[in-house]
Design a protein around this motif. Structure first.
Motif, PDB file in Angstrom:
ATOM      1  N   ILE B  39     -70.036 -46.001 -37.772  1.00  0.00           N
ATOM      2  CA  ILE B  39     -69.474 -46.962 -38.733  1.00  0.00           C
ATOM      3  C   ILE B  39     -69.948 -46.577 -40.139  1.00  0.00           C
ATOM      4  O   ILE B  39     -71.143 -46.555 -40.423  1.00  0.00           O
ATOM      5  N   ILE B  40     -68.987 -46.221 -40.992  1.00  0.00           N
ATOM      6  CA  ILE B  40     -69.314 -45.877 -42.381  1.00  0.00           C
ATOM      7  C   ILE B  40     -68.665 -46.928 -43.269  1.00  0.00           C
ATOM      8  O   ILE B  40     -67.464 -47.168 -43.185  1.00  0.00           O
ATOM      9  N   GLU B  41     -69.484 -47.544 -44.099  1.00  0.00           N
ATOM     10  CA  GLU B  41     -68.935 -48.577 -44.965  1.00  0.00           C
ATOM     11  C   GLU B  41     -68.393 -47.974 -46.246  1.00  0.00           C
ATOM     12  O   GLU B  41     -69.070 -47.193 -46.903  1.00  0.00           O
ATOM     13  N   ASN B  42     -67.184 -48.366 -46.573  1.00  0.00           N
ATOM     14  CA  ASN B  42     -66.557 -47.887 -47.801  1.00  0.00           C
ATOM     15  C   ASN B  42     -66.469 -49.004 -48.828  1.00  0.00           C
ATOM     16  O   ASN B  42     -66.513 -50.173 -48.485  1.00  0.00           O
ATOM     17  N   THR B  43     -66.316 -48.594 -50.076  1.00  0.00           N
ATOM     18  CA  THR B  43     -66.071 -49.557 -51.135  1.00  0.00           C
ATOM     19  C   THR B  43     -64.890 -49.065 -51.948  1.00  0.00           C
ATOM     20  O   THR B  43     -64.622 -47.860 -51.996  1.00  0.00           O
ATOM     21  N   LEU B  44     -64.173 -49.982 -52.556  1.00  0.00           N
ATOM     22  CA  LEU B  44     -63.044 -49.611 -53.412  1.00  0.00           C
ATOM     23  C   LEU B  44     -63.330 -50.095 -54.825  1.00  0.00           C
ATOM     24  O   LEU B  44     -63.515 -51.291 -55.052  1.00  0.00           O
ATOM     25  N   LEU B  45     -63.426 -49.162 -55.760  1.00  0.00           N
ATOM     26  CA  LEU B  45     -63.745 -49.505 -57.142  1.00  0.00           C
ATOM     27  C   LEU B  45     -62.448 -49.626 -57.930  1.00  0.00           C
ATOM     28  O   LEU B  45     -61.710 -48.645 -58.079  1.00  0.00           O
ATOM     29  N   SER B  46     -62.181 -50.823 -58.429  1.00  0.00           N
ATOM     30  CA  SER B  46     -60.907 -51.077 -59.109  1.00  0.00           C
ATOM     31  C   SER B  46     -60.964 -50.648 -60.563  1.00  0.00           C
ATOM     32  O   SER B  46     -61.987 -50.809 -61.231  1.00  0.00           O
ATOM     33  N   VAL B  47     -59.866 -50.126 -61.031  1.00  0.00           N
ATOM     34  CA  VAL B  47     -59.705 -49.833 -62.456  1.00  0.00           C
ATOM     35  C   VAL B  47     -58.327 -50.339 -62.881  1.00  0.00           C
ATOM     36  O   VAL B  47     -57.454 -50.560 -62.049  1.00  0.00           O
ATOM     37  N   ASP B  48     -58.174 -50.545 -64.188  1.00  0.00           N
ATOM     38  CA  ASP B  48     -56.883 -51.008 -64.707  1.00  0.00           C
ATOM     39  C   ASP B  48     -56.115 -49.831 -65.283  1.00  0.00           C
ATOM     40  O   ASP B  48     -56.689 -49.015 -66.012  1.00  0.00           O
ATOM     41  N   LEU B  49     -54.852 -49.802 -64.973  1.00  0.00           N
ATOM     42  CA  LEU B  49     -53.974 -48.814 -65.602  1.00  0.00           C
ATOM     43  C   LEU B  49     -53.124 -49.556 -66.626  1.00  0.00           C
ATOM     44  O   LEU B  49     -52.881 -50.750 -66.476  1.00  0.00           O
ATOM     45  N   PRO B  50     -52.654 -48.857 -67.659  1.00  0.00           N
ATOM     46  CA  PRO B  50     -51.791 -49.549 -68.615  1.00  0.00           C
ATOM     47  C   PRO B  50     -50.514 -50.035 -67.940  1.00  0.00           C
ATOM     48  O   PRO B  50     -49.868 -49.280 -67.201  1.00  0.00           O
ATOM     49  N   ALA B  51     -50.186 -51.305 -68.163  1.00  0.00           N
ATOM     50  CA  ALA B  51     -48.976 -51.861 -67.554  1.00  0.00           C
ATOM     51  C   ALA B  51     -47.750 -51.244 -68.215  1.00  0.00           C
ATOM     52  O   ALA B  51     -47.758 -51.005 -69.419  1.00  0.00           O
ATOM     53  N   PRO B  52     -46.715 -50.964 -67.434  1.00  0.00           N
ATOM     54  CA  PRO B  52     -45.527 -50.375 -68.048  1.00  0.00           C
ATOM     55  C   PRO B  52     -44.867 -51.350 -69.023  1.00  0.00           C
ATOM     56  O   PRO B  52     -44.672 -52.520 -68.687  1.00  0.00           O
ATOM     57  N   GLY B  53     -44.588 -50.872 -70.207  1.00  0.00           N
ATOM     58  CA  GLY B  53     -43.950 -51.723 -71.217  1.00  0.00           C
ATOM     59  C   GLY B  53     -44.890 -52.727 -71.842  1.00  0.00           C
ATOM     60  O   GLY B  53     -44.459 -53.692 -72.467  1.00  0.00           O
ATOM     61  N   GLY B  54     -46.175 -52.528 -71.648  1.00  0.00           N
ATOM     62  CA  GLY B  54     -47.160 -53.456 -72.210  1.00  0.00           C
ATOM     63  C   GLY B  54     -47.260 -53.318 -73.714  1.00  0.00           C
ATOM     64  O   GLY B  54     -47.076 -52.236 -74.273  1.00  0.00           O
ATOM     65  N   LYS B  55     -47.517 -54.468 -74.385  1.00  0.00           N
ATOM     66  CA  LYS B  55     -47.623 -54.452 -75.847  1.00  0.00           C
ATOM     67  C   LYS B  55     -49.088 -54.561 -76.242  1.00  0.00           C
ATOM     68  O   LYS B  55     -49.872 -55.241 -75.569  1.00  0.00           O
ATOM     69  N   PRO B  56     -49.475 -53.917 -77.341  1.00  0.00           N
ATOM     70  CA  PRO B  56     -50.865 -54.053 -77.777  1.00  0.00           C
ATOM     71  C   PRO B  56     -51.160 -55.486 -78.224  1.00  0.00           C
ATOM     72  O   PRO B  56     -50.295 -56.177 -78.760  1.00  0.00           O
TER      73      PRO B  56
END
Lengths: 139, 157
Positions: B39-56
């Motif tokens: 049993i190997i425990e994994n983790t998932l590290l979330s990151v944000d990508l720029p949303a398509p059509g996003g405005k500053p």
């Protein structure tokens, strides 16, 4: 006085196997229950980075697509090597089926250069998907 | 022509032929023991990508920019060096700073500016530190100013 010889209750040359069978069946039941039959294909060539403070994965989103990035920069999904164009197509099809909030898991080798990860991220951005996660090991 | 004598089990009346069953059971047991993975425990590290059509955003926000580049030729030494807002930091100090930042404002946006030659482990190590600091708003951007130099044995494109 003649000594009485105690007779074996199982008779001559018999082995008490019922307890052994019980234990063996218990072990089999344990292995059958814990065997992950529906586990996705994992690329064994990839050595994941360690992230000891990450939160362990309790339940995986069944919609998630795993993109493997090997040390040499080659990219595959379910052990099928794909070009960036093919990855974009695969993810676009998956996104139309499961929605844009479908998570993408990038399994990058610890030694792969970020350039190759970036190409995958660019392909993901093109499809409109935005939930990206990097797979890592908790020690 | 004499017929071959059929093989029979020497089983007494009222008994079950256990030997064949035990053979099969042991084979099953051996199969499961051999194919069982640790049993190997994994983790998932979330990151944000720029949303398509996003405005500053109209309102400028204070950003915490960390540069992840290949700086040292030795991989172990390289893992210890980061640049934060153009200043050189070692990883332990950076981790401590991120923990402080997380205590003050867990919604603080962290911009991770990653160069093409940096090893993936360096990025994951930083994301792990952010996870430890309970920082959740992490944007990974790609530094396009640095030219890609493929490592030996890797693909150039």
């Amino acid at each position: 006085m003649a000594r009485k010889r105690r007779k074996n209750e199982y008779g001559e040359a018999a082995m008490p196997i019922s307890a052994m069978i019980d234990i063996t069946f218990l072990l089999i039941i344990f292995f059958v229950v814990t065997a992950a039959m529906d586990k996705e294909i994992e690329d064994e060539a990839i050595l994941l980075s360690k992230a000891p403070h990450g939160k362990p994965v309790v339940k995986k989103d069944p919609r998630s697509v795993v993109v493997n990035v090997r040390k040499d920069g080659s990219v595959n999904i379910n052990a099928v090597e794909k070009s960036m164009g093919e990855i974009t197509t695969t993810l676009t099809v998956a996104a139309s089926k499961w929605g844009n909030d479908m998570p993408i898991v990038i399994r990058g080798d610890k030694d792969v250069q970020h350039y190759h990860i970036r190409k995958v991220m660019d392909a993901i951005t093109k499809t409109g998907l935005y939930r990206v996660r990097f797979d890592a090991l908790i020690e | 022509m004499a017929r071959k004598k059929r093989r029979t089990f020497n089983v007494k009346e009222g008994e079950m032929p256990l030997s064949a069953m035990i053979d099969v059971v042991f084979q099953l047991l051996i199969y499961f023991v051999v194919t069982q993975k640790p049993i190997i425990e994994n983790t998932l590290l979330s990151v944000d990508l720029p949303a398509p059509g996003g405005k500053p955003k109209d309102k400028p926000v204070q950003l915490f920019t960390i540069d992840v580049h290949k700086i040292m030729p030795d991989p172990k030494e390289d893992l210890n060096v980061y640049y934060v807002n153009q200043q050189k930091w070692n990883f332990d100090d950076l981790r401590a700073q991120l923990i402080k930042t997380g205590e003050l404002d867990p919604k603080q946006t962290i911009i991770v500016n990653c160069g093409p030659n940096a090893r993936h482990q360096k990025l994951v190590q930083l994301l792990d530190a952010c996870s430890q600091a309970n920082l959740t708003s992490i944007n990974v951007v790609n530094d396009l100013t640095i030219e890609f130099a493929p490592a030996p044995g890797t693909r150039s494109k």
